[in-house]
Motif scaffolding. Sequence first.
Motif, short mmCIF file in Angstrom:
data_model
loop_
_atom_site.label_atom_id
_atom_site.label_comp_id
_atom_site.label_asym_id
_atom_site.label_seq_id
_atom_site.Cartn_x
_atom_site.Cartn_y
_atom_site.Cartn_z
N GLN A 39 0.84 -1.18 0.00
CA GLN A 39 0.00 0.00 0.00
C GLN A 39 0.88 1.23 0.00
O GLN A 39 1.63 1.47 0.95
CB GLN A 39 -0.94 0.02 1.20
N LEU A 41 1.37 5.40 -0.10
CA LEU A 41 0.70 6.50 0.58
C LEU A 41 -0.41 7.07 -0.30
O LEU A 41 -0.18 7.42 -1.46
CB LEU A 41 1.73 7.58 0.91
N GLY A 42 -1.60 7.13 0.23
CA GLY A 42 -2.72 7.69 -0.50
C GLY A 42 -3.36 6.77 -1.52
O GLY A 42 -4.25 7.19 -2.26
N LYS A 43 -2.90 5.52 -1.55
CA LYS A 43 -3.45 4.58 -2.54
C LYS A 43 -4.03 3.36 -1.84
O LYS A 43 -3.76 3.10 -0.67
CB LYS A 43 -2.36 4.15 -3.52
N GLU A 44 -4.82 2.63 -2.57
CA GLU A 44 -5.39 1.40 -2.02
C GLU A 44 -4.35 0.29 -1.99
O GLU A 44 -3.40 0.29 -2.77
CB GLU A 44 -6.59 0.95 -2.88
N ARG A 45 -4.57 -0.64 -1.08
CA ARG A 45 -3.69 -1.80 -1.01
C ARG A 45 -3.86 -2.65 -2.27
O ARG A 45 -5.00 -2.82 -2.74
CB ARG A 45 -4.01 -2.62 0.24
N GLU A 89 8.25 3.84 -7.49
CA GLU A 89 6.84 3.44 -7.40
C GLU A 89 6.62 2.12 -6.65
O GLU A 89 5.48 1.74 -6.40
CB GLU A 89 6.19 3.37 -8.78
N GLY A 92 6.24 1.71 -0.37
CA GLY A 92 4.99 1.50 0.33
C GLY A 92 5.19 0.56 1.50
O GLY A 92 6.32 0.16 1.79
#
Length: 129
Positions: A39, A41-45, A89, A92
Amino acid sequence: QLQLVESGGGLVQPGGSLRLSCAASGFTLDSYAIGWFRQALGKEREGVSCISSNGDSTRYADSVKGRFTISRDNAKNTVYLQMNSLKPEDSGIYYCARGPRSDRDVCPPPHLMKVLGSWSQGTQVIVSS
């Protein structure tokens, strides 16, 4: 108490490598497929990779295919995720989780993986120069 504990995260430069570990306590891993998820930051798992209970079936998200390798050592009750050629990218928090009985022998595509139990704390990966 059934528990999975992730470790091995850290700060690494782009192009570098890390190996994550997922260790089980309170139960034996060899009855379960295990999935790695992350996951940002600010995104879905999202699902990253899966390995079947005996290791014969593995699946990877397209974004990590060719760079990540999942493996397991049932004697050590541990699943690993070798991550090479890391990109920013890939940053996480990485989590591992048990899959349901239906996925035990053949892994589904990572984005369709289901999990049993609650999420553990995860291990943070930061890819940055």
